[in-house]
Design an enzyme around this catalytic site. Sequence first.
Site, PDB file in Angstrom:
ATOM      1  N   ALA A  77     -24.444  -0.158 -17.643  1.00 31.64           N
ATOM      2  CA  ALA A  77     -24.561  -0.549 -19.051  1.00 31.64           C
ATOM      3  C   ALA A  77     -23.186  -0.498 -19.685  1.00 31.64           C
ATOM      4  CB  ALA A  77     -25.524   0.368 -19.789  1.00 31.64           C
ATOM      5  N   LYS A 121     -22.328   2.905 -22.740  1.00 34.62           N
ATOM      6  CA  LYS A 121     -21.558   2.912 -21.487  1.00 34.62           C
ATOM      7  C   LYS A 121     -22.150   3.978 -20.568  1.00 34.62           C
ATOM      8  CE  LYS A 121     -18.882   0.731 -24.495  1.00 34.62           C
ATOM      9  NZ  LYS A 121     -17.593   1.182 -24.930  1.00 34.62           N
ATOM     10  N   GLY A 153     -11.047 -10.096 -14.256  1.00 35.79           N
ATOM     11  CA  GLY A 153      -9.853  -9.994 -13.429  1.00 35.79           C
ATOM     12  C   GLY A 153     -10.141  -9.530 -12.013  1.00 35.79           C
ATOM     13  N   HIS A 172     -23.374  -1.272 -27.133  1.00 37.02           N
ATOM     14  CA  HIS A 172     -22.133  -0.522 -26.940  1.00 37.02           C
ATOM     15  C   HIS A 172     -22.296   0.666 -25.993  1.00 37.02           C
ATOM     16  CE1 HIS A 172     -18.387   1.541 -28.665  1.00 37.02           C
ATOM     17  NE2 HIS A 172     -17.978   0.338 -28.332  1.00 37.02           N
ATOM     18  N   ASP A 175     -27.940   5.880  -7.780  1.00 41.15           N
ATOM     19  CA  ASP A 175     -29.030   6.722  -7.274  1.00 41.15           C
ATOM     20  C   ASP A 175     -29.339   7.817  -8.294  1.00 41.15           C
ATOM     21  OD1 ASP A 175     -29.288   5.128  -5.034  1.00 41.15           O
ATOM     22  OD2 ASP A 175     -27.999   6.379  -3.787  1.00 41.15           O
TER      23      ASP A 175
END
Length: 540
Positions: free
Chosen positions: A119, A216, A126, A214, A221
């Site tokens: 997420a 992260k 790149g 937003h 697993d």
Amino acid sequence: MAAPMTWKRVVFSVYTPAFSWVLTRISDRFFRTHDRRRGSAVLLLAPLLAEADPPPLASSRPPGFTGVDGVYSRFQWMADHVPAFRVPGGHIRILHSPDEFYQTMKARIRTAKSRVVMASLYLGTGPLEQDLVDCMEEALERSQGKDAPELKVDFLLDYTRGSRGKHNSRTTLLPLLQRFPEQMRVSLYHTPDLRGLLRLLVPERFNETIGVQHIKAYLFDNSLIISGANLSDSYFTNRQDRYVLLEDCGEVADFFAELVGAVGDVSLQLRPDNSVDMMEGMVHPYKGNRADFSASAQRRIMEVVNAARVRQNMLESECSENADCDETVPNDTWIFPLLQMKPLGIYLDEQVTRRLLTKAGGDSAVYLTSGYFNLTKTYMRLVLGAAADYRILMASPEVNGFFGARGVAGAIPEAYIHIARQFYNKVCQLGQQSRVRLHEYHRADWTFHAKGLWYYVGRRDRPCLTLIGSPNFGYRSVHRDLEAQIAIVTENEELQVQLQQEQEMLYQRSTEVSRSTFNQPDRYVKLWVKLVTPLIKNFF
């Protein structure tokens, strides 16, 4: 002869976040009227500019949590709001650098057997990002063997940021989606606030100012990384953030996998032909009714939160009643997941953060950091009115992520200088310079993106609590975006040492702010920036 400018090009040429504010208000009013014909518009009133105090939640503490000695008794109230996961502190490791973050993700992807969940705001295009995708391809190929379970890969990104430009997050992931359609899912969250006239007029470069996904969280697993870092080359090389690895913490990993899945269910689904659509039966975020979308999304996400709270309460009850409960590994640390999704009517992180700052007493010290220092009025009031000592770390202009940007975005570092100076002046007016101190992070050829806090109690020299994740303590984090962080409360001395070392590593690269700081030539703020900042500060 030059072609005449179309009306849309004229709009694009003069667009600013301030103009977005005007369009947001017009669009909101139009759709609020339209949606009243179809049902209640209560959820439409989630504030874009006003700050409202969230209502308290009913108490539901884990039975095993009440009366625990040590630091837990001080923070047990968090279980009134969110699930509480008890884990061994020895299973938690602080990562310190972008490269360590990147290499850890690649290593974990290569060895994943059952699931990889990613997420982020976006995935870059790149070579470093492609190398990460190649690791996933290798893992998916290997999982198709007879002796290995089938690996599932679940991506959650923001629609606006992930779709920007010809080469973007979607095109980077399409080859995997086309080759492994049964094992791969890519969900693109679209804020319900970007709709109608506003969606038509706001240029691609600025549409993410309205609201984004937003969160992260990177899961492999039963292990996961919680961070504020995106999946982009600078976050792998020279953009300083924070990262915590929770190893073999299956219950916490399950929660975040289910959370990402729930947000994915109310998001647009990327298809192998690069088209997007909603899952059957789901309300469309910008074509459907605004209130209906928010209500259905809130219901789906809170199902995950509430189910986890019930499950953890039951586990704690069983463990407290069972004398044979496994205590061979000391579960000396608690994890509290904090979600903030104000467009969907979810404000758990705000409730906990407000109370944490409110309860910070004279025996406490709070080290708070934000890559974009722009505290909400509520958080600012709590910091200035508290008894605790505060050390606030922010980006110096040269390490601000917008430093050197083209156009209007290039003036954003000046806006942050102006905001910091106003806050510093308030500190001085209240005579609190010794209690509330500002620091600026410096590092040549790097940018600064770290956020969160470290909490010290009883004048101890090591923190017993940290907040780490995606929120920046600013207006956007509270009102516009989907955010998630975790509160880690620990009595594990080794983990406390790790947290102390992390805090010291960041603050050692800083200088303390004084009046003379704002008199330096590179702190000059143009008059127009000062005038515009109050209008646009809620968009960055």
